[in-house]
Design a protein around this motif. Structure first.
Motif, PDB file in Angstrom:
ATOM      1  N   ALA A  11     -27.649  16.983 -12.631  1.00  0.00           N
ATOM      2  CA  ALA A  11     -28.471  18.098 -13.116  1.00  0.00           C
ATOM      3  C   ALA A  11     -28.710  17.995 -14.620  1.00  0.00           C
ATOM      4  N   ASP A  12     -27.641  17.691 -15.380  1.00  0.00           N
ATOM      5  CA  ASP A  12     -27.799  17.535 -16.826  1.00  0.00           C
ATOM      6  C   ASP A  12     -28.662  16.323 -17.153  1.00  0.00           C
ATOM      7  N   ARG A  13     -28.523  15.267 -16.366  1.00  0.00           N
ATOM      8  CA  ARG A  13     -29.333  14.076 -16.591  1.00  0.00           C
ATOM      9  C   ARG A  13     -30.815  14.395 -16.379  1.00  0.00           C
ATOM     10  N   ALA A  14     -31.124  15.115 -15.316  1.00  0.00           N
ATOM     11  CA  ALA A  14     -32.515  15.463 -15.037  1.00  0.00           C
ATOM     12  C   ALA A  14     -33.087  16.344 -16.137  1.00  0.00           C
ATOM     13  N   ALA A  15     -32.296  17.304 -16.620  1.00  0.00           N
ATOM     14  CA  ALA A  15     -32.766  18.228 -17.655  1.00  0.00           C
ATOM     15  C   ALA A  15     -32.952  17.552 -19.000  1.00  0.00           C
ATOM     16  N   SER A  16     -32.273  16.426 -19.219  1.00  0.00           N
ATOM     17  CA  SER A  16     -32.277  15.786 -20.541  1.00  0.00           C
ATOM     18  C   SER A  16     -33.652  15.294 -20.969  1.00  0.00           C
ATOM     19  N   SER A 167     -29.377   5.393 -11.062  1.00  0.00           N
ATOM     20  CA  SER A 167     -30.242   6.330 -10.356  1.00  0.00           C
ATOM     21  C   SER A 167     -31.675   6.244 -10.829  1.00  0.00           C
ATOM     22  N   GLU A 168     -31.901   5.740 -12.049  1.00  0.00           N
ATOM     23  CA  GLU A 168     -33.257   5.638 -12.570  1.00  0.00           C
ATOM     24  C   GLU A 168     -33.957   4.356 -12.097  1.00  0.00           C
ATOM     25  N   SER A 207     -31.910   8.962 -19.352  1.00  0.00           N
ATOM     26  CA  SER A 207     -31.169  10.213 -19.208  1.00  0.00           C
ATOM     27  C   SER A 207     -29.698  10.053 -19.573  1.00  0.00           C
ATOM     28  N   TYR A 208     -29.108   8.888 -19.267  1.00  0.00           N
ATOM     29  CA  TYR A 208     -27.698   8.674 -19.610  1.00  0.00           C
ATOM     30  C   TYR A 208     -27.500   8.752 -21.119  1.00  0.00           C
ATOM     31  N   PHE A 209     -28.367   8.071 -21.852  1.00  0.00           N
ATOM     32  CA  PHE A 209     -28.287   8.088 -23.309  1.00  0.00           C
ATOM     33  C   PHE A 209     -28.468   9.501 -23.857  1.00  0.00           C
TER      34      PHE A 209
END
Length: 254
Positions: A11-16, A167-168, A207-209
């Motif tokens: 969820a945090d990755r998507a929002a980033s 995931s990307e 998103s990870y970064f």
């Protein structure tokens, strides 16, 4: 997104992405024209770009004279799209609850976003907005890591990422259920030309970064800088050709 995002939280990755929309628009690759031609039926007129982001795929659709509506969960991403493509209708929304009427589009395309969706709910919603016989296409851009420097670049990007496989870049075939017919697949190889200096920004668009604490981001970027100045294929260059493998899937609504 919370004030302290968790790099291992989907969820945090998507929002980033909302915090890096301008960089994403500038450095992320587009999609090869032959892949887009394969994805969109020749008789399609109205097309939904779902998970459109900053419009990297939307541009390709508009170039074909299609009537495009773009849906994404991030308003900042859609603002970037609207600046570049002011004639495209945009909606903030999700794949699981599409802000479109029943049977309103001839095709739905999803570029680099299917992994963020609840697959069963998204498939049902896409089937709802597609006209009978309409097409769904899902497409992925993956770096071709058979090339040594590309492989080393990928290793840097993924260090510490517990959500791997990435995931990307998860290019598995979508499971669409009985509403759709046979899922076809095609692969396209191409080169994305960009300034060598933009490898740093490309790393920073993931998103990870974007969810890492600042000290860890700095360390990752330093490793990218070190690769650029030490690898024989990169050192002293002003521009590079990043090799990509684009994998596309398509299926017709029954």
């Amino acid at each position: 997104m919370s004030s302290t995002p968790d790099p291992q939280s989907p969820a945090d990755r998507a929002a980033s992405f909302s915090t890096g929309a301008d960089v994403y628009a500038r450095v992320r690759p587009t999609y090869p024209a032959d892949a887009v031609d394969w994805m969109v039926p020749p008789d399609a007129a109205q097309v939904l770009d779902l998970g459109a982001g900053t419009g990297l795929l939307t541009r390709r659709l508009v170039e074909r004279g299609l009537d495009v509506v773009a849906v994404d969960a991030s308003r900042p991403m859609l603002d970037e799209l609207a600046t570049a493509l002011p004639d495209v209708t945009t909606h903030v929304g999700s794949a699981e609850e599409l802000p479109l009427p029943d049977a309103s589009v001839d095709a739905v395309v999803v570029g680099q976003a299917w992994h963020w969706f609840d697959e069963a709910r998204a498939s049902a919603e896409i089937a709802r907005v597609l006209r009978p016989g309409g097409a769904l296409a899902v497409v992925w851009n993956d770096r071709d890591e058979r090339i040594d420097w590309v492989s080393r670049f990928g290793e840097i990007l993924h260090t510490g990422d517990q959500l791997q496989p990435d995931s990307e870049q998860s290019s598995a075939a979508p499971a669409l259920g009985e509403t759709f017919g046979e899922v076809e697949v095609a692969e396209f190889r191409w080169l994305h030309h960009l300034p060598t200096a933009d490898l740093r920004a490309l790393a920073g668009s993931r998103s990870y970064f974007l969810t890492l604490p600042e000290p860890e981001r700095d360390r990752l970027l330093q490793r990218v800088d070190d690769l650029v100045v030490t690898h024989p294929d990169l050192a002293g260059t002003q521009e590079i050709a990043m090799p990509y493998v684009t994998t596309a899937y398509r299926a017709r609504r029954r």
